[in-house]
Structures are given as C-alpha cells and as structure tokens.
Motif scaffolding. Structure first.
Motif, short mmCIF file in Angstrom:
data_model
loop_
_atom_site.label_atom_id
_atom_site.label_comp_id
_atom_site.label_asym_id
_atom_site.label_seq_id
_atom_site.Cartn_x
_atom_site.Cartn_y
_atom_site.Cartn_z
N GLN A 92 0.85 -1.18 0.00
CA GLN A 92 0.00 0.00 0.00
C GLN A 92 0.90 1.24 0.00
O GLN A 92 1.96 1.22 0.62
CB GLN A 92 -0.90 0.00 1.24
CG GLN A 92 -1.99 1.07 1.22
CD GLN A 92 -2.90 0.95 2.45
OE1 GLN A 92 -2.43 0.68 3.55
NE2 GLN A 92 -4.17 1.16 2.27
N PRO A 93 0.50 2.32 -0.69
CA PRO A 93 1.32 3.55 -0.64
C PRO A 93 1.51 4.03 0.79
O PRO A 93 0.68 3.76 1.66
CB PRO A 93 0.49 4.55 -1.46
CG PRO A 93 -0.39 3.72 -2.33
CD PRO A 93 -0.68 2.47 -1.55
N ARG A 145 4.05 0.77 2.28
CA ARG A 145 3.82 -0.09 3.44
C ARG A 145 3.55 -1.50 2.97
O ARG A 145 2.65 -1.73 2.15
CB ARG A 145 2.65 0.44 4.26
CG ARG A 145 2.90 1.78 4.93
CD ARG A 145 1.78 2.11 5.90
NE ARG A 145 2.02 3.39 6.56
CZ ARG A 145 1.20 4.42 6.49
NH1 ARG A 145 0.07 4.31 5.83
NH2 ARG A 145 1.49 5.55 7.11
N TYR A 146 4.27 -2.45 3.53
CA TYR A 146 4.11 -3.86 3.19
C TYR A 146 3.56 -4.60 4.41
O TYR A 146 4.11 -4.47 5.51
CB TYR A 146 5.44 -4.47 2.77
CG TYR A 146 5.94 -3.97 1.43
CD1 TYR A 146 5.81 -4.76 0.28
CD2 TYR A 146 6.53 -2.72 1.30
CE1 TYR A 146 6.26 -4.31 -0.95
CE2 TYR A 146 6.99 -2.27 0.08
CZ TYR A 146 6.85 -3.06 -1.04
OH TYR A 146 7.30 -2.62 -2.26
N ARG A 147 2.50 -5.35 4.21
CA ARG A 147 1.89 -6.09 5.32
C ARG A 147 2.10 -7.58 5.12
O ARG A 147 1.75 -8.14 4.08
CB ARG A 147 0.40 -5.78 5.43
CG ARG A 147 -0.25 -6.44 6.66
CD ARG A 147 -1.64 -5.86 6.93
NE ARG A 147 -2.57 -6.16 5.87
CZ ARG A 147 -3.31 -7.27 5.81
NH1 ARG A 147 -3.22 -8.19 6.77
NH2 ARG A 147 -4.15 -7.46 4.81
N CYS A 148 2.70 -8.21 6.13
CA CYS A 148 2.94 -9.66 6.12
C CYS A 148 1.84 -10.33 6.95
O CYS A 148 1.70 -10.04 8.14
CB CYS A 148 4.32 -9.93 6.72
SG CYS A 148 4.67 -11.68 7.04
N GLU A 149 1.08 -11.20 6.31
CA GLU A 149 -0.02 -11.89 7.00
C GLU A 149 0.25 -13.38 7.02
O GLU A 149 0.54 -13.98 5.98
CB GLU A 149 -1.35 -11.60 6.30
CG GLU A 149 -2.54 -12.23 7.00
CD GLU A 149 -3.86 -11.93 6.29
OE1 GLU A 149 -4.82 -11.54 6.96
OE2 GLU A 149 -3.90 -12.08 5.05
N ILE A 150 0.16 -13.96 8.20
CA ILE A 150 0.33 -15.41 8.37
C ILE A 150 -1.03 -16.00 8.71
O ILE A 150 -1.69 -15.56 9.65
CB ILE A 150 1.35 -15.74 9.48
CG1 ILE A 150 2.66 -14.99 9.25
CG2 ILE A 150 1.57 -17.24 9.56
CD1 ILE A 150 3.36 -15.35 7.97
N ILE A 151 -1.44 -17.01 7.95
CA ILE A 151 -2.76 -17.62 8.13
C ILE A 151 -2.57 -19.10 8.45
O ILE A 151 -1.91 -19.83 7.70
CB ILE A 151 -3.62 -17.46 6.86
CG1 ILE A 151 -3.72 -15.98 6.45
CG2 ILE A 151 -5.00 -18.07 7.06
CD1 ILE A 151 -4.29 -15.77 5.09
N SER A 158 -0.78 -10.40 11.55
CA SER A 158 -0.01 -9.68 10.54
C SER A 158 0.86 -8.61 11.19
O SER A 158 0.63 -8.22 12.35
CB SER A 158 -0.93 -9.06 9.48
OG SER A 158 -1.75 -8.05 10.06
N VAL A 159 1.85 -8.15 10.43
CA VAL A 159 2.72 -7.07 10.86
C VAL A 159 3.04 -6.22 9.63
O VAL A 159 3.07 -6.73 8.50
CB VAL A 159 4.01 -7.62 11.51
CG1 VAL A 159 4.89 -8.33 10.49
CG2 VAL A 159 4.79 -6.53 12.20
N THR A 160 3.26 -4.92 9.83
CA THR A 160 3.51 -4.00 8.72
C THR A 160 4.95 -3.50 8.76
O THR A 160 5.46 -3.14 9.82
CB THR A 160 2.54 -2.81 8.77
OG1 THR A 160 1.20 -3.30 8.68
CG2 THR A 160 2.80 -1.85 7.62
N VAL A 161 5.58 -3.47 7.59
CA VAL A 161 6.95 -2.96 7.44
C VAL A 161 6.94 -1.89 6.35
O VAL A 161 6.37 -2.10 5.28
CB VAL A 161 7.93 -4.09 7.05
CG1 VAL A 161 9.36 -3.55 6.94
CG2 VAL A 161 7.86 -5.24 8.04
N GLN A 162 7.55 -0.76 6.64
CA GLN A 162 7.60 0.33 5.66
C GLN A 162 8.94 0.34 4.94
O GLN A 162 9.99 0.22 5.55
CB GLN A 162 7.38 1.68 6.35
CG GLN A 162 7.33 2.86 5.37
CD GLN A 162 6.80 4.11 6.02
OE1 GLN A 162 5.81 4.09 6.74
NE2 GLN A 162 7.46 5.24 5.77
N LEU A 163 8.89 0.47 3.61
CA LEU A 163 10.09 0.54 2.79
C LEU A 163 10.28 1.95 2.26
O LEU A 163 9.40 2.49 1.58
CB LEU A 163 9.99 -0.44 1.61
CG LEU A 163 11.11 -0.37 0.58
CD1 LEU A 163 12.45 -0.76 1.20
CD2 LEU A 163 10.80 -1.27 -0.63
#
Length: 362
Positions: A92-93, A145-151, A158-163
């Motif tokens: 996401q932007p 913003r990158y969101r890592c989701e584990i299902i 999930s957790v969010t990491v900004q690049l």
C-alpha cells in the motif's frame, strides 16, 4: 428408563468427543477434519498462540539493489511438528490511500507473485518461521507499506513494514524558465535526469534534513508543494510556521510548476574532467566522449554529491545545458555556507566552462 437411556446417550457423546481430540505439547487440539473443518487438516488451538513479528518496521533501500523486509512467526508454546501455514504479502502507498495490492502468496514451497512484483519477489526462508520478503531489484515505485499476513486455519496475524529509499530530492525547472511544466512534462524532465518525481514523504524527509526552496514543484501524487525551513515574505509570509507548503492537487495538464525530483542510486562514476582549456557546450559533450564517458546528468551529479561525497569547486556543463558544481565542504569562493549542488542556471551554450562526465561501471 427414559432418564437412564438419555444419561447413557450423553455419556457416549462425551466419550466419543474425547477420542476426537489429539494431545501434543501438553495441550489438547480439537481436530476438525471430520467435523466442521475444511478438510485441510487444520485445527483450532487451545492455549496455543500464533505470534507474527518484525525486528524492523522501517527498512531503507537503494533503487536497483535489493531489500529484505523482515517477518517472522512462531507459536507459543512451540509446536513439535511444522504447520501448514499460508504467507501473504500486501503493498500500500505510504500515504495509506487506496486499496492494498497483492504482492505474493506462498504455501509450503509453492508461491505466486503479482503485478509489477512478478518475478522480483521471494521469501527468505532462512529458518523455520522466516517469512521475510526479498525484493530484487528495487524499482522506483516500490516504496510503501508492506503487510505480512500469516494464516493458519482460522488463526491469522499480521505485521507491517515500511520501505523507504535512501536518496536525495532536488528541485528542477525547465531551461525555458520557472513554472513552465505541467505534471507530465515535469515527470518526463525528472526521468531525463536519471531520476523520478519525488513523493510527499521524500520531500518531507528532505525538508527535515534542511531543504529550503521557495518555488513550488510537482510531486508524484499530482500536488504542487514546496519546503520552507526559514519563513520569509517571499515564501508565504513570516506568519506561517516552517513546513512543507501545499497548493493541493492541481490539474495535471493545465497547471504549471517546477518539479521536485528524487534519485536514490548511482551506477557509475561522476567526475570533473581535467582539461587544459574551458569548453563550450558542444566541446564539453565531445570531450567526455573522447574520455570514454558521456556528459553527466543533473540527477547523477546530485547522487555523486550525496552518496559519494563529490566535492568540486569548479562549474561544469551538464547534459541538460545547465552549469553546476557540487560542494560537500563549504569554503570561501565556493558559494553559500551550506553543502549542496550550486547552479549557474542555463547560460548560452557558446560560453566556456568545465564539464562533468559520467562513466558507467561495468
């Protein structure tokens, strides 16, 4: 008899229910394969918690290189056998506007990437529970913003990491004068200088680092803005506080401003050509070619100044017909007291100056 019969039925249900449970790690798991599950062997957890974490929530990269966005998951308490989890990454932007876009999804060794990320992303998988995203190579519009989701079954975390990109923002205007470019012309002008239009976040970060510029320029989101460190009458008045001033979203075809460009990498060497005489623009282009190089672009000079520390108190021609020079250590007779790339504008091309060349590293 009726009461006794119902008691026997109830005891039978309790007994059969206990058989459907599995015992592991000191806790019971309720198997739902043959019950209300989806047939994938997934389980509801009792006293088991899924954790998703990132040791870094802000990652900086350089355009053209690679970046790893960390994401790790674990169970508490730890499980004795690996689980069949699904890993999903979204983008996401930085502004948070707009819907999330799929980056990739992975189940076991199978994975699929999407859109512009296709073929450029993979999971790191350095250890059990490592779902970190590797992007290679980084492209100019990968920041966000990158969101890592584990299902895992009905559980998801999930957790969010900004690049962000490490880079430099520089103001740019047409050789014809100020406030003469619409959005599309400004975008093209930045690209011709080996850069691209800056985002608001990049301009804001540059303002925090001291960028002070009184002319409004286009940004990637279609707004026109400018950064002011020292309020003054010519820059919106002294009553307004320091900050990034905005004209808001403008008409991309009709409105005209300058541009704020952004560059985050340099793939070659920029140098001042030592020549026995000064040169006009045509001679400068030919001199670089004779030296096995080509005349440098504005973005390349800014990148060499910021990333390599290029410091040269000699004005030189650049590819767009402007004359500039980079200063990292301010001193007498080398412009202002602040580091930066000094500009002499766009002088007539018959005038004599030095030249900055650019040689690609192989």
């Amino acid at each position: 008899m009726w009461i006794l019969r119902h008691l026997l039925v109830l005891l039978m249900h309790l007994f059969l229910g206990s058989l459907a449970q599995k015992f592991s790690n000191g806790y019971y798991y309720q198997d739902i394969v043959n019950g209300n599950g989806n047939g994938n062997g997934e389980i509801y957890f009792h006293k088991i918690r899924l954790h998703v974490e990132s040791p870094e929530t802000l990652v900086s990269g350089v355009q053209g290189s690679n970046a790893t966005l960390p994401c790790h998951y674990r169970y508490e308490p730890a499980l004795s056998a690996p689980r069949r989890t699904r890993v999903k990454w979204f983008w996401q932007p930085v502004s948070g506007e707009g819907q999330e876009r799929d980056v990739m999804v992975a189940i076991g060794t199978r994975h699929r990437s999407y859109g512009d990320f296709k073929g450029r992303v993979r999971l790191h998988r350095s250890a059990p529970g490592d779902a970190s995203l590797v992007i290679n190579p980084l492209q100019s519009d990968d920041t966000g913003r990158y969101r890592c989701e584990i299902i895992d079954g009905l559980e998801d975390e999930s957790v969010t990491v900004q690049l962000n990109f490490r880079g430099v923002v520089f103001p740019y205007h047409s050789s014809r004068g100020r406030y003469l470019m619409n959005f599309h012309e400004a975008k093209e002008a930045c690209e011709k200088q080996d850069a691209h239009l800056a985002t608001f976040e990049q301009l804001y970060a540059s303002w925090e680092e001291g960028l002070d510029w009184c002319n409004a320029g286009w940004l990637m989101d279609g707004t026109a803005q400018y950064p002011v460190v020292v309020p003054r009458e010519a820059c919106g008045g002294t009553e307004l506080a320091p900050g990034v001033r905005s004209y808001g979203v403008r008409d991309k075809s009709l409105d005209r401003f300058d541009a704020f460009c952004f560059i985050s990498t340099i793939r070659g060497e920029v140098y001042f050509l030592q020549h026995h005489i000064k040169l006009n623009f045509t001679e400068a282009v030919e001199a670089c070619q004779s030296d096995g190089a080509r005349i440098a672009k504005v973005g390349q000079l800014y990148a060499a100044w910021r990333f390599v520390g290029l410091d040269q108190c000699d004005a030189g021609w650049l590819a767009d017909g402007s004359v500039r020079y980079p200063i990292t250590q301010p001193r007498m007779n080398c412009g202002t007291s602040e580091p930066g790339v000094r500009s002499l504008g766009f002088p007539p091309k018959h005038l004599k100056h030095g030249v900055y060349c650019y040689k690609v590293r192989w």
